[in-house]
Design a protein around this motif. Sequence first.
Motif, PDB file in Angstrom:
ATOM      1  N   CYS A   1       0.851  -1.183   0.000  1.00 41.02           N
ATOM      2  CA  CYS A   1       0.000   0.000   0.000  1.00 41.02           C
ATOM      3  C   CYS A   1       0.890   1.237   0.000  1.00 41.02           C
ATOM      4  N   PRO A   2       0.672   2.166  -0.930  1.00 44.18           N
ATOM      5  CA  PRO A   2       1.507   3.363  -0.973  1.00 44.18           C
ATOM      6  C   PRO A   2       1.279   4.292   0.227  1.00 44.18           C
ATOM      7  N   ASP A   3       0.183   4.117   0.954  1.00 40.12           N
ATOM      8  CA  ASP A   3      -0.109   4.976   2.103  1.00 40.12           C
ATOM      9  C   ASP A   3       0.432   4.420   3.413  1.00 40.12           C
ATOM     10  N   CYS A   4       0.185   3.107   3.679  1.00 36.88           N
ATOM     11  CA  CYS A   4       0.563   2.563   4.991  1.00 36.88           C
ATOM     12  C   CYS A   4       1.624   1.474   4.918  1.00 36.88           C
ATOM     13  N   GLY A   5       1.943   0.983   3.705  1.00 34.08           N
ATOM     14  CA  GLY A   5       2.964  -0.046   3.563  1.00 34.08           C
ATOM     15  C   GLY A   5       2.467  -1.470   3.738  1.00 34.08           C
ATOM     16  N   SER A   6       1.199  -1.656   4.020  1.00 31.21           N
ATOM     17  CA  SER A   6       0.639  -2.985   4.217  1.00 31.21           C
ATOM     18  C   SER A   6       0.605  -3.766   2.902  1.00 31.21           C
ATOM     19  N   PHE A   7       0.728  -5.087   3.022  1.00 35.28           N
ATOM     20  CA  PHE A   7       0.607  -5.955   1.850  1.00 35.28           C
ATOM     21  C   PHE A   7      -0.755  -6.624   1.797  1.00 35.28           C
ATOM     22  N   GLN A   8      -1.658  -6.208   2.658  1.00 43.43           N
ATOM     23  CA  GLN A   8      -3.007  -6.777   2.685  1.00 43.43           C
ATOM     24  C   GLN A   8      -3.906  -5.994   1.736  1.00 43.43           C
TER      25      GLN A   8
END
Length: 110
Positions: free
Chosen positions: A86-93
């Motif tokens: 995710c470009p905002d939070c870095g999550s891969f979910q």
Amino acid sequence: MSICEGILQVMEEQATAQQFSRVKSVWLEIGPLAGVELEALRFGFDVVTRNSLADGAVLEIIEMPGTAWCLECSKSVPIRQRFDACPDCGSFQLQITGGDELRIKELEVE
């Protein structure tokens, strides 16, 4: 090549159903997550449509954006490839919501 053969098959079916004899232009919507190499598709299209109702047809490609829903920050975010963070939070979910399409948008026929 098989993708191009499928596109030609759809055009032939529509020619029978809608009674046209020639395809002049084809517009395809293709997303970056569809797994399609655009230059190979262009080459394959010219080869597969030779001596068919789409011989000499112009292939127009509309590139669609890749999008996903981030389960962590609950936002729709842009992505360029599968398994991006995710470009905002870095999550891969991320759950893909757009950009994996490959469809015929429009035909110009006579």
